[in-house]
Design an enzyme around this catalytic site. Structure first.
Site, PDB file in Angstrom:
ATOM      1  N   PRO A   1       0.798  -1.229   0.000  1.00 25.06           N
ATOM      2  CA  PRO A   1       0.000   0.000   0.000  1.00 25.06           C
ATOM      3  C   PRO A   1       0.837   1.290   0.000  1.00 25.06           C
ATOM      4  O   PRO A   1       0.534   2.225  -0.740  1.00 25.06           O
ATOM      5  CB  PRO A   1      -0.800  -0.105   1.292  1.00 25.06           C
ATOM      6  CG  PRO A   1      -0.773  -1.536   1.679  1.00 25.06           C
ATOM      7  CD  PRO A   1       0.456  -2.132   1.097  1.00 25.06           C
ATOM      8  N   LYS A   2       1.872   1.336   0.809  1.00 29.74           N
ATOM      9  CA  LYS A   2       2.658   2.572   0.905  1.00 29.74           C
ATOM     10  C   LYS A   2       3.373   2.857  -0.401  1.00 29.74           C
ATOM     11  O   LYS A   2       3.356   3.980  -0.917  1.00 29.74           O
ATOM     12  CB  LYS A   2       3.645   2.449   2.064  1.00 29.74           C
ATOM     13  CG  LYS A   2       4.339   3.745   2.415  1.00 29.74           C
ATOM     14  CD  LYS A   2       5.630   3.917   1.634  1.00 29.74           C
ATOM     15  CE  LYS A   2       6.348   5.204   2.087  1.00 29.74           C
ATOM     16  NZ  LYS A   2       7.553   5.424   1.270  1.00 29.74           N
ATOM     17  N   VAL A   3       4.028   1.852  -0.945  1.00 26.84           N
ATOM     18  CA  VAL A   3       4.763   2.033  -2.195  1.00 26.84           C
ATOM     19  C   VAL A   3       3.799   2.350  -3.340  1.00 26.84           C
ATOM     20  O   VAL A   3       4.064   3.231  -4.166  1.00 26.84           O
ATOM     21  CB  VAL A   3       5.614   0.781  -2.497  1.00 26.84           C
ATOM     22  CG1 VAL A   3       6.153   0.807  -3.919  1.00 26.84           C
ATOM     23  CG2 VAL A   3       6.772   0.696  -1.510  1.00 26.84           C
TER      24      VAL A   3
ATOM     25  N   CYS B   1       2.872   5.966  -3.153  1.00 29.36           N
ATOM     26  CA  CYS B   1       3.973   6.820  -3.619  1.00 29.36           C
ATOM     27  C   CYS B   1       4.023   6.861  -5.140  1.00 29.36           C
ATOM     28  O   CYS B   1       4.175   7.923  -5.746  1.00 29.36           O
ATOM     29  CB  CYS B   1       5.320   6.321  -3.091  1.00 29.36           C
ATOM     30  SG  CYS B   1       5.597   6.735  -1.371  1.00 29.36           S
TER      31      CYS B   1
ATOM     32  N   VAL C   1       1.252   6.138   3.569  1.00 30.17           N
ATOM     33  CA  VAL C   1       1.476   6.069   5.013  1.00 30.17           C
ATOM     34  C   VAL C   1       2.694   5.206   5.335  1.00 30.17           C
ATOM     35  O   VAL C   1       2.658   3.993   5.208  1.00 30.17           O
ATOM     36  CB  VAL C   1       0.244   5.497   5.742  1.00 30.17           C
ATOM     37  CG1 VAL C   1       0.527   5.372   7.231  1.00 30.17           C
ATOM     38  CG2 VAL C   1      -0.968   6.390   5.502  1.00 30.17           C
TER      39      VAL C   1
END
Length: 329
Positions: A250-252, A255, A269
């Site tokens: 999710p974070k990558v 981004c 996040v």
DNA sequence: ACGCAGGGCGATA
DNA sequence: TATCGCCCTGCG
């Protein structure tokens, strides 16, 4: 061809701090090289590789932005201008952003710390994907170095007066790169020169265990044309399709969507944003990343990407980060 | 020196 | 569905 032009501050809304924007560690691309007072990078404009040099004429957040572009081909000045506007986030209305931040007591303090800070957009979406995968569980300086190494080893070199610059390799090149020194050695079979140094493999770029993710991701991207379809997708569909790539969680994914494709509602996040959200909006009660992500998207809407950028920079500069080392959350 | 930080993944219940 | 140990390297 060499072109020189100015972008005046009345051509965009709000201020610009070029240095801060380039050096705030955003996961889109390594910071541009700084030389002879200019930030410099090789950028593809209309399919032509072009050295773009950028500086603000004097030390003021409303100073005109001076652009010098050098390339073999003739490139329309308007195209270069619109690339520059896109890369440095000059199409974003920071005045409207400030109005939004001002209405939220938790965000209002970020304004003073982030004047002229803009989203630093990737000039190469594929590079952004690989940079984001490399950034997972890794420091900024380390993934910056990795990406620069990859460019030096497998990109095309272009020489200019101010130095040699490299393109980022295409997916078809990167998917065929040896993962580690053993594989590199095996490809030579018995033609191995003596005293050979194995430095043309992915692990030698410091990407560690992410090497196989990168190669596999390059392969999937080449086969499935993710890049050209991405912008037609809704945020949710684009998010889910990125999760298919190895090394992308999710974070990558957020981004990549924010910096690589301009989905401003993405709210990446990491541990810090998670702690900051917990501190500012939940009285310090620990909010787990998936919840923090949903909260950020619902709370900040189209400004979520900017809020994330401003929150992090604010936390670093204000000392908030020191006060939220996990133990005293 | 050496232990820890950092995000994703695969195995576990 | 949530939690846990592991991956690699730079830094304190």
């Amino acid at each position: 061809m060499k072109t020189r032009f100015l972008i005046d501050s009345h051509e965009y809304k709000g201020q610009l701090d070029l240095d801060l924007t380039i050096n705030s560690g955003q996961t889109s691309q390594p910071a541009w090289c700084y030389k002879d007072e200019y930030f410099q990078e090789l950028v593809s404009v209309e399919g032509n590789n072009c050295l773009i040099k950028a500086k603000q004429k004097y030390k003021d957040l409303d100073a005109p932005l001076e652009i010098v572009a050098e390339s073999m081909e003739d490139i329309d000045e308007e195209s270069i201008r619109s690339s520059v506007m896109e890369i440095f986030g000059l199409n974003d209305n920071l005045n409207a952003l400030n109005d939004f931040l001002m209405k939220d007591p938790q965000l209002e303090p970020t304004i003073d710390f982030c004047k002229g800070l803009r989203l630093f957009k990737a000039h190469n979406p594929f590079e952004c994907i690989i940079a984001s995968i490399s950034s997972a569980n890794c420091s900024i300086i380390r993934w910056n170095r990795s990406i620069n190494d990859i460019k030096k080893k497998w990109g095309r070199d272009y020489k200019f007066k101010s130095g040699t610059f490299y393109t980022f390799p295409t997916p078809e090149i990167l998917r065929n790169v040896p993962e580690h020194d053993l594989e590199e050695m095996q490809r030579f079979e018995d033609h191995l020169p003596n005293k050979f140094i194995f430095d043309k493999n992915l692990k030698s770029c410091g990407v560690g265990y992410r090497a196989k993710f990168i190669i596999k991701a390059a392969e999937i991207i080449e086969n499935e044309l993710i890049l050209s379809n991405m912008l037609k997708k809704s945020y949710e569909d684009a998010f889910n399709s990125l999760l298919e790539l190895p090394g992308v969680g999710p974070k990558v994914a957020d981004c990549i969507l924010l910096y690589g494709f301009g989905y401003k509602k993405a709210f990446p996040v990491d541990v810090w944003i998670g702690r900051i959200v917990s501190k500012l909006y939940f009285n310090g009660k620990e909010i787990k990343p998936p919840k923090a992500r949903i909260f950020g998207m619902e709370q900040f809407g189209e400004y979520a990407g900017y809020v994330q950028l401003y929150m992090f920079h604010y936390a670093r500069k204000s000392g908030l980060i020191d006060s939220i080392k996990r133990k005293n959350l």
